[in-house]
Design a protein around this motif. Structure first.
Motif, PDB file in Angstrom:
ATOM      1  N   GLU A  15       0.874  -1.166   0.000  1.00 28.28           N
ATOM      2  CA  GLU A  15       0.000   0.000   0.000  1.00 28.28           C
ATOM      3  C   GLU A  15       0.909   1.212   0.000  1.00 28.28           C
ATOM      4  O   GLU A  15       1.988   1.191   0.582  1.00 28.28           O
ATOM      5  CB  GLU A  15      -0.882  -0.005   1.240  1.00 28.28           C
ATOM      6  N   THR A  16       0.473   2.296  -0.655  1.00 30.02           N
ATOM      7  CA  THR A  16       1.318   3.478  -0.728  1.00 30.02           C
ATOM      8  C   THR A  16       1.551   4.058   0.660  1.00 30.02           C
ATOM      9  O   THR A  16       0.752   3.885   1.570  1.00 30.02           O
ATOM     10  CB  THR A  16       0.703   4.551  -1.646  1.00 30.02           C
ATOM     11  N   ARG A  21      -0.253  10.217   0.201  1.00 28.31           N
ATOM     12  CA  ARG A  21      -1.699  10.132   0.049  1.00 28.31           C
ATOM     13  C   ARG A  21      -2.410  11.444  -0.238  1.00 28.31           C
ATOM     14  O   ARG A  21      -3.491  11.432  -0.788  1.00 28.31           O
ATOM     15  CB  ARG A  21      -2.314   9.475   1.274  1.00 28.31           C
ATOM     16  N   TYR A  29      -1.896   9.609 -12.763  1.00 28.18           N
ATOM     17  CA  TYR A  29      -1.137   8.365 -12.772  1.00 28.18           C
ATOM     18  C   TYR A  29      -1.503   7.597 -14.037  1.00 28.18           C
ATOM     19  O   TYR A  29      -2.677   7.462 -14.370  1.00 28.18           O
ATOM     20  CB  TYR A  29      -1.491   7.489 -11.573  1.00 28.18           C
ATOM     21  N   VAL A  38      -7.181   1.225  -6.444  1.00 28.19           N
ATOM     22  CA  VAL A  38      -6.878   2.566  -5.975  1.00 28.19           C
ATOM     23  C   VAL A  38      -8.129   3.076  -5.271  1.00 28.19           C
ATOM     24  O   VAL A  38      -9.247   2.839  -5.723  1.00 28.19           O
ATOM     25  CB  VAL A  38      -6.441   3.508  -7.130  1.00 28.19           C
ATOM     26  N   HIS A  61      -5.843   9.513  -1.180  1.00 30.73           N
ATOM     27  CA  HIS A  61      -5.780   8.410  -2.131  1.00 30.73           C
ATOM     28  C   HIS A  61      -4.670   7.433  -1.780  1.00 30.73           C
ATOM     29  O   HIS A  61      -3.698   7.796  -1.117  1.00 30.73           O
ATOM     30  CB  HIS A  61      -5.584   8.932  -3.554  1.00 30.73           C
ATOM     31  N   THR A  62      -4.855   6.201  -2.218  1.00 28.74           N
ATOM     32  CA  THR A  62      -3.840   5.174  -2.004  1.00 28.74           C
ATOM     33  C   THR A  62      -4.015   4.050  -3.020  1.00 28.74           C
ATOM     34  O   THR A  62      -5.137   3.745  -3.421  1.00 28.74           O
ATOM     35  CB  THR A  62      -3.916   4.604  -0.575  1.00 28.74           C
ATOM     36  N   PHE A  63      -2.916   3.453  -3.459  1.00 28.51           N
ATOM     37  CA  PHE A  63      -2.948   2.210  -4.213  1.00 28.51           C
ATOM     38  C   PHE A  63      -2.833   1.097  -3.177  1.00 28.51           C
ATOM     39  O   PHE A  63      -2.055   1.192  -2.232  1.00 28.51           O
ATOM     40  CB  PHE A  63      -1.782   2.120  -5.198  1.00 28.51           C
TER      41      PHE A  63
END
Length: 93
Positions: A15-16, A21, A29, A38, A61-63
């Motif tokens: 996770e990022t 974030r 992206y 995401v 936000h996060t992957f």
């Protein structure tokens, strides 16, 4: 105005990082390879090779849930000096 362009990789199950974030500028992206998810604010989307993800300034936000290592091209506006842009290599024009 200038932009920052970088390659980011997220390995399976990763996770990022927290500091990645939220940003004060819009972000774009482009998924070069891999697949996962995401989350932008409360919305979750599956992503895979060829997808584009747009994140508005200030959106959390996060992957995550990375199935295959995700490699993305990350593009965002930057307000750094040209000297700082050269710190990690020449700027992309």
């Amino acid at each position: 105005d200038s932009m920052s362009v970088s390659l980011k990789e997220y390995g399976p199950g990763s996770e990022t990082n927290t500091h990645d974030r939220i940003h004060d500028g819009d972000e774009l992206y482009y998924v070069i390879s891999g697949s996962g998810s995401v989350k932008i604010e409360d919305d979750v989307h599956s992503v895979s090779e060829g997808d584009t993800v747009f994140v508005e300034a200030g959106d959390w936000h996060t992957f995550f849930d990375v199935e295959d290592k995700i490699v993305v091209l990350k593009i965002l506006p930057t307000r750094v000096s040209s000297a700082e842009m050269h710190r990690d290599g020449p700027p992309v024009e």
